[in-house]
Design a protein around this motif. Structure first.
Motif, PDB file in Angstrom:
ATOM      1  N   ILE A   2       0.908  -1.368   0.017  1.00 32.69           N
ATOM      2  CA  ILE A   2       0.084  -0.019  -0.064  1.00 32.69           C
ATOM      3  C   ILE A   2       0.682   1.245   0.190  1.00 32.69           C
ATOM      4  CG2 ILE A   2      -1.761  -1.297   1.036  1.00 32.69           C
ATOM      5  CD1 ILE A   2      -1.419   0.526   3.637  1.00 32.69           C
ATOM      6  N   ILE A   3       0.395   2.308  -0.399  1.00 27.92           N
ATOM      7  CA  ILE A   3       0.870   3.859  -0.439  1.00 27.92           C
ATOM      8  C   ILE A   3       0.001   4.547   0.036  1.00 27.92           C
ATOM      9  CG2 ILE A   3       1.669   5.421  -2.168  1.00 27.92           C
ATOM     10  CD1 ILE A   3       3.319   2.844  -2.420  1.00 27.92           C
ATOM     11  N   ALA A   4       0.572   5.287   1.098  1.00 29.91           N
ATOM     12  CA  ALA A   4      -0.172   6.341   1.710  1.00 29.91           C
ATOM     13  C   ALA A   4       1.048   7.279   2.316  1.00 29.91           C
ATOM     14  CB  ALA A   4      -0.756   5.735   2.947  1.00 29.91           C
ATOM     15  N   SER A   5       1.188   8.298   1.465  1.00 23.96           N
ATOM     16  CA  SER A   5       2.500   9.065   1.533  1.00 23.96           C
ATOM     17  C   SER A   5       2.162  10.296   2.463  1.00 23.96           C
ATOM     18  CB  SER A   5       2.973   9.306   0.547  1.00 23.96           C
ATOM     19  OG  SER A   5       2.192  10.256  -0.306  1.00 23.96           O
ATOM     20  N   GLY A   6       1.109  10.802   2.532  1.00 22.01           N
ATOM     21  CA  GLY A   6       0.532  12.089   2.802  1.00 22.01           C
ATOM     22  C   GLY A   6       0.392  13.117   2.135  1.00 22.01           C
ATOM     23  N   ASN A   7       1.224  12.990   0.703  1.00 20.16           N
ATOM     24  CA  ASN A   7       0.966  13.742  -0.254  1.00 20.16           C
ATOM     25  C   ASN A   7      -0.088  13.414  -1.275  1.00 20.16           C
ATOM     26  OD1 ASN A   7       1.512  14.900  -3.148  1.00 20.16           O
ATOM     27  ND2 ASN A   7       2.939  15.995  -2.021  1.00 20.16           N
ATOM     28  N   LEU A   8      -1.103  14.047  -1.421  1.00 20.47           N
ATOM     29  CA  LEU A   8      -2.418  13.404  -2.028  1.00 20.47           C
ATOM     30  C   LEU A   8      -2.218  13.344  -3.480  1.00 20.47           C
ATOM     31  CD1 LEU A   8      -5.171  15.696  -0.378  1.00 20.47           C
ATOM     32  CD2 LEU A   8      -4.583  13.041  -0.112  1.00 20.47           C
ATOM     33  N   LEU A   9      -1.177  14.333  -4.234  1.00 20.28           N
ATOM     34  CA  LEU A   9      -1.213  14.204  -5.593  1.00 20.28           C
ATOM     35  C   LEU A   9      -0.362  12.901  -5.977  1.00 20.28           C
ATOM     36  CD1 LEU A   9      -1.626  14.870  -8.615  1.00 20.28           C
ATOM     37  CD2 LEU A   9       0.414  16.614  -7.942  1.00 20.28           C
ATOM     38  N   ALA A  10       0.545  12.803  -5.051  1.00 25.64           N
ATOM     39  CA  ALA A  10       1.415  11.307  -5.245  1.00 25.64           C
ATOM     40  C   ALA A  10       0.543  10.176  -4.843  1.00 25.64           C
ATOM     41  CB  ALA A  10       2.532  11.457  -4.614  1.00 25.64           C
ATOM     42  N   ASP A  11      -0.359  10.239  -4.037  1.00 30.66           N
ATOM     43  CA  ASP A  11      -1.027   9.053  -3.507  1.00 30.66           C
ATOM     44  C   ASP A  11      -2.393   8.894  -4.551  1.00 30.66           C
ATOM     45  OD1 ASP A  11       0.211   8.637  -1.362  1.00 30.66           O
ATOM     46  OD2 ASP A  11      -1.323   9.612   0.112  1.00 30.66           O
ATOM     47  N   PHE A  12      -2.809   9.840  -5.250  1.00 29.42           N
ATOM     48  CA  PHE A  12      -3.757   9.791  -6.386  1.00 29.42           C
ATOM     49  C   PHE A  12      -3.438   9.142  -7.380  1.00 29.42           C
ATOM     50  CE2 PHE A  12      -6.569  13.270  -4.630  1.00 29.42           C
ATOM     51  CZ  PHE A  12      -7.039  12.914  -3.205  1.00 29.42           C
ATOM     52  N   ARG A  13      -2.060   9.508  -7.810  1.00 26.63           N
ATOM     53  CA  ARG A  13      -1.422   8.976  -9.078  1.00 26.63           C
ATOM     54  C   ARG A  13      -1.144   7.335  -8.861  1.00 26.63           C
ATOM     55  NH1 ARG A  13       2.988  13.795 -10.355  1.00 26.63           N
ATOM     56  NH2 ARG A  13       1.146  15.054 -11.835  1.00 26.63           N
ATOM     57  N   SER A  14      -0.904   6.986  -7.477  1.00 28.96           N
ATOM     58  CA  SER A  14      -0.535   5.420  -7.263  1.00 28.96           C
ATOM     59  C   SER A  14      -1.972   4.774  -7.315  1.00 28.96           C
ATOM     60  CB  SER A  14       0.082   5.547  -5.786  1.00 28.96           C
ATOM     61  OG  SER A  14       1.294   6.009  -5.761  1.00 28.96           O
ATOM     62  N   ASN A  15      -3.104   5.496  -6.648  1.00 27.54           N
ATOM     63  CA  ASN A  15      -4.366   4.904  -6.775  1.00 27.54           C
ATOM     64  C   ASN A  15      -4.532   4.619  -8.248  1.00 27.54           C
ATOM     65  OD1 ASN A  15      -4.219   5.433  -4.000  1.00 27.54           O
ATOM     66  ND2 ASN A  15      -5.674   7.072  -4.255  1.00 27.54           N
ATOM     67  N   LEU A  16      -4.659   5.650  -9.227  1.00 31.55           N
ATOM     68  CA  LEU A  16      -5.014   5.349 -10.611  1.00 31.55           C
ATOM     69  C   LEU A  16      -4.220   4.238 -11.110  1.00 31.55           C
ATOM     70  CD1 LEU A  16      -6.346   6.404 -13.310  1.00 31.55           C
ATOM     71  CD2 LEU A  16      -4.247   8.009 -13.617  1.00 31.55           C
ATOM     72  N   HIS A  17      -2.903   4.099 -10.740  1.00 28.08           N
ATOM     73  CA  HIS A  17      -1.992   2.922 -11.314  1.00 28.08           C
ATOM     74  C   HIS A  17      -2.558   1.698 -10.654  1.00 28.08           C
ATOM     75  CE1 HIS A  17       1.538   0.198 -10.025  1.00 28.08           C
ATOM     76  NE2 HIS A  17       1.457   0.265 -11.387  1.00 28.08           N
ATOM     77  N   ALA A  18      -2.934   1.563  -9.438  1.00 31.73           N
ATOM     78  CA  ALA A  18      -3.547   0.279  -8.752  1.00 31.73           C
ATOM     79  C   ALA A  18      -5.023   0.148  -9.468  1.00 31.73           C
ATOM     80  CB  ALA A  18      -3.770   0.656  -7.378  1.00 31.73           C
ATOM     81  N   GLU A  19      -5.723   1.210  -9.890  1.00 33.61           N
ATOM     82  CA  GLU A  19      -6.851   0.505 -10.246  1.00 33.61           C
ATOM     83  C   GLU A  19      -6.844   0.441 -11.825  1.00 33.61           C
ATOM     84  OE1 GLU A  19     -10.064   0.272  -9.051  1.00 33.61           O
ATOM     85  OE2 GLU A  19      -9.770   1.309  -7.123  1.00 33.61           O
ATOM     86  N   SER A  20      -5.998   0.804 -12.388  1.00 32.97           N
ATOM     87  CA  SER A  20      -5.648   0.389 -14.030  1.00 32.97           C
ATOM     88  C   SER A  20      -4.954  -1.068 -13.762  1.00 32.97           C
ATOM     89  CB  SER A  20      -4.487   1.363 -14.247  1.00 32.97           C
ATOM     90  OG  SER A  20      -4.899   2.637 -14.541  1.00 32.97           O
ATOM     91  N   GLN A  21      -4.239  -1.444 -13.014  1.00 36.20           N
ATOM     92  CA  GLN A  21      -3.672  -2.759 -12.788  1.00 36.20           C
ATOM     93  C   GLN A  21      -4.901  -3.653 -12.379  1.00 36.20           C
ATOM     94  OE1 GLN A  21      -0.721  -3.962 -13.859  1.00 36.20           O
ATOM     95  NE2 GLN A  21       0.000  -2.119 -14.630  1.00 36.20           N
TER      96      GLN A  21
END
Length: 284
Positions: A142-161
């Protein structure tokens, strides 16, 4: 607090048991891009969110939805394992592998085509928090960095995969119930990809965070000459034709530059002499 509704978000019962397919479905539960990963990722991002309330609320909404998706897949696995012949399970963990070795067949092929032994031995014909090869789910996914833009990009990646894997699983089944349930989950992955793209746009337009992440770091402290250079480090120059090689940079703060033959900017490495107390091998 969390509230559980006994009805699932969506579910269609499989028409036939299929213990081998149940093993494959485990990837969608406990794999690196499975529902457990996005569930925990979104919840921790929400719990740790210190930004505007709409982002925290949205993260907890989707994280809670993903809990329900784990339940849907666990229920599907229970039905796929229903009436799984235990004698076949015992044989599948023993005799066919021995026979494969004696007959010149790769035993890994036999293992891949057999039931997951832990579904009978450990979970009593139920789902487990593991992936399709039995590797336990890991919090490091899991990714939960506290930086929302970094996290939202990780979320887009996770949903794509995750959607990619769900689509592949859809293609591997002929069971109408399985395909119907996966069709719904694939649709939710479509929404979630669009959701994260919208969240990224919303966050950037608000000025709270922009590219490059983190935008709070002063640009003058980085080596700006290297900030927009593309280094061609393989044979040929096909990469020159890409958007990344020319024109304004995506953050609007520079111009892409293509280096066809980049040269090293540093010296040859010269490691320090090892501390003799560590008994490493150094130069004489």
């Amino acid at each position: 607090m969390f509230f559980h509704n006994k009805r699932m978000q969506y579910f269609t019962k499989p028409e036939q048991p299929d213990a081998v397919y149940a093993k494959k479905i485990q990837e969608l539960i406990g794999g690196p891009f499975g529902e457990m990963t996005v569930m925990m990722q979104y919840l921790f991002q929400g719990w740790n969110c210190r930004g505007p309330a709409r982002y925290k609320d949205m993260l907890l909404d989707i994280g809670t939805e993903e809990i329900g998706h784990v339940e849907m897949l666990a229920t599907m696995i229970a039905h796929l394992l229903d009436e799984a012949p235990l004698k076949m399970q015992e044989d599948g963990a023993k005799d066919p592998i021995v026979g494969a070795v004696m007959g010149g067949v790769n035993p890994r092929d036999v293992i891949a085509a057999s039931m997951n032994p832990q579904h009978a031995i450990v979970s009593g014909l139920g789902a487990t928090p593991n992936d399709s090869v039995g590797y336990p789910w890991n919090g490091r996914y899991i990714i939960a960095s506290g930086n929302l833009l970094a996290d939202f990009r990780s979320n887009l990646h996770a949903e794509s995969q995750g959607r990619l894997q769900a689509v592949r699983m859809y293609e591997m089944s002929d069971d109408p119930g399985v395909k119907d349930t996966l069709s719904y989950m694939i649709a939710r992955d479509t929404m979630h990809q669009n959701q994260w793209l919208a969240a990224i746009e919303d966050l950037e337009s608000s000025g709270l965070e922009t590219t490059p992440v983190p935008s709070s770091f002063p640009l003058e402290l980085e080596k700006r000459d290297a900030a927009y250079q593309f280094w061609n480090l393989s044979d040929g120059e096909d990469s020159r034709e890409g958007r990344w090689a020319k024109g304004p940079s995506m953050d609007g703060k520079g111009e892409f530059e293509y280096l066809a033959n980049p040269q090293p900017l540093g010296p040859e490495p010269e490691p320090p002499i090892p501390d003799p107390r560590l008994h490493g091998t150094g130069k004489k």
